[in-house]
Design an enzyme around this catalytic site. Structure first.
Site, PDB file in Angstrom:
ATOM      1  N   ASP A  79      -4.934  -9.108  -7.369  1.00  0.00           N
ATOM      2  CA  ASP A  79      -4.114  -7.943  -7.022  1.00  0.00           C
ATOM      3  C   ASP A  79      -2.910  -7.807  -7.950  1.00  0.00           C
ATOM      4  O   ASP A  79      -2.246  -8.793  -8.278  1.00  0.00           O
ATOM      5  CB  ASP A  79      -3.639  -8.096  -5.568  1.00  0.00           C
ATOM      6  N   HIS A 173       5.115  -0.668  -0.901  1.00  0.00           N
ATOM      7  CA  HIS A 173       4.940  -2.096  -0.639  1.00  0.00           C
ATOM      8  C   HIS A 173       6.142  -2.631   0.129  1.00  0.00           C
ATOM      9  O   HIS A 173       7.253  -2.133  -0.009  1.00  0.00           O
ATOM     10  CB  HIS A 173       4.789  -2.858  -1.958  1.00  0.00           C
ATOM     11  N   GLY A 174       5.908  -3.650   0.940  1.00  0.00           N
ATOM     12  CA  GLY A 174       7.005  -4.266   1.687  1.00  0.00           C
ATOM     13  C   GLY A 174       7.284  -3.546   2.993  1.00  0.00           C
ATOM     14  O   GLY A 174       6.472  -2.784   3.506  1.00  0.00           O
ATOM     15  N   HIS A 201      -2.331   1.325  -0.951  1.00  0.00           N
ATOM     16  CA  HIS A 201      -1.468   0.156  -1.004  1.00  0.00           C
ATOM     17  C   HIS A 201      -0.347   0.315   0.024  1.00  0.00           C
ATOM     18  O   HIS A 201      -0.053   1.412   0.466  1.00  0.00           O
ATOM     19  CB  HIS A 201      -0.872   0.002  -2.402  1.00  0.00           C
ATOM     20  N   SER A 204       0.807  -2.300   5.360  1.00  0.00           N
ATOM     21  CA  SER A 204       1.598  -2.900   6.438  1.00  0.00           C
ATOM     22  C   SER A 204       2.629  -1.900   6.950  1.00  0.00           C
ATOM     23  O   SER A 204       3.425  -1.368   6.180  1.00  0.00           O
ATOM     24  CB  SER A 204       2.329  -4.157   5.939  1.00  0.00           C
ATOM     25  N   ALA A 225      -0.420  -7.016   3.167  1.00  0.00           N
ATOM     26  CA  ALA A 225       0.157  -8.287   2.719  1.00  0.00           C
ATOM     27  C   ALA A 225       1.413  -8.634   3.524  1.00  0.00           C
ATOM     28  O   ALA A 225       1.513  -9.706   4.114  1.00  0.00           O
ATOM     29  CB  ALA A 225       0.496  -8.228   1.234  1.00  0.00           C
ATOM     30  N   THR A 226       2.374  -7.720   3.560  1.00  0.00           N
ATOM     31  CA  THR A 226       3.665  -8.002   4.181  1.00  0.00           C
ATOM     32  C   THR A 226       3.537  -8.441   5.636  1.00  0.00           C
ATOM     33  O   THR A 226       4.204  -9.382   6.072  1.00  0.00           O
ATOM     34  CB  THR A 226       4.573  -6.760   4.098  1.00  0.00           C
TER      35      THR A 226
END
Length: 273
Positions: A79, A173-174, A201, A204, A225-226
């Site tokens: 990734d 992201h995050g 993407h 989360s 991911a987060t």
């Protein structure tokens, strides 16, 4: 079945795969337990940071051994790679899929770098993902907007030969500062124009209804991911003050279970008709 074949199958079914980052054996185990419990396929993702932490050979072999142990259909994906040498090493060691992220470069440079990676991956039969538009990374402003445009996405996919494309439609992201608002109408137009499988993407924290709408309108891969990191660490934070136990094998299972249940719920939600 290659990941490219799976994307084609998902497109006919109007469904998507969950793609989850792992960071150690415990998070890897949680992901695969959730997939096994739901009897569904999944994508295992590792980043450069995880590879720096574990080592490339350990990362790949750990994933492969765990996939066999849990009996899950899974693909191993690199990734957000920006280093072509790392991508080549991942392909050599058997990664099923790689992402070249040159999205912060001018589009012509992004196109040129991505095309090189596609050519590099062809002999391996590996899936190649790229990114087009601005999807805020950790620490970057979420106010900036540069959404992916349909014609641009179509041209980029055709020029590079990519298999999958991460599109900017309002995710980041995050952690989110406020509830995201995905541009589903834009996504629908991108989907109609673009031959590559579309990727979301920053999965989360996006409300379930928006994720389901994104899948109905062309998203075939959803990255998470987060929530994995956050859920795992916060569970440990809550557990550790209540015990004097020093055996890691007795402390980690509660965090593994938390992530497993989190992902089980996501898999159920994504696979709802």
């Amino acid at each position: 079945m290659t990941l490219q074949d799976k994307f084609q199958q998902l497109d006919k079914q109007n469904k998507a795969l969950l793609a989850v980052n792992f960071y150690n054996f415990e998070t890897l185990s949680a992901v695969l337990k959730a997939a096994a419990e739901q009897e569904t396929a999944i994508i295992l993702q590792s980043t450069k940071s995880t590879i720096d932490y574990l080592g490339l050979e350990v990362t790949a072999n750990l994933a492969r051994t765990a996939i066999n142990q849990y009996g899950v259909k899974a693909w191993l994906h690199l990734d957000h790679a920006q280093d072509i040498d790392l991508i080549k090493q991942a392909l050599d060691i058997g990664y099923d899929s790689v992402m070249i992220d040159a999205s912060e470069k001018p589009i012509e440079e992004n196109r040129e770098i991505t095309r090189k990676v596609v050519e590099m991956a062809e002999p391996y039969g590996a899936n190649v993902e790229a990114e087009l538009g601005y999807i805020a990374k950790l620490g970057q402003s979420k106010e900036k907007a540069a959404f992916t445009q349909p014609e641009e996405a179509k041209q980029f996919a055709e020029d590079t030969g990519i298999d999958a494309l991460a599109v900017a439609i309002g995710s980041a992201h995050g952690f989110y500062d406020k509830e995201p608002d995905l541009d589903i109408e834009l996504l629908s137009r991108i989907y109609k124009e673009t031959p590559a499988a579309l990727v979301l993407h920053g999965g989360s924290g996006i409300p379930d209804q928006q994720i389901q709408a994104a899948v109905r309108n062309g998203i075939r891969k959803i990255n998470v991911a987060t929530e994995v990191k956050n859920g795992f660490i916060n569970t440990l934070r809550n557990e550790l003050p209540q015990t004097n136990e020093i055996d890691l094998r007795k402390i980690f299972p509660s965090a593994i279970n938390h992530v497993q249940h989190l992902l089980k719920d996501k898999l159920t939600m994504i696979n709802q008709d």
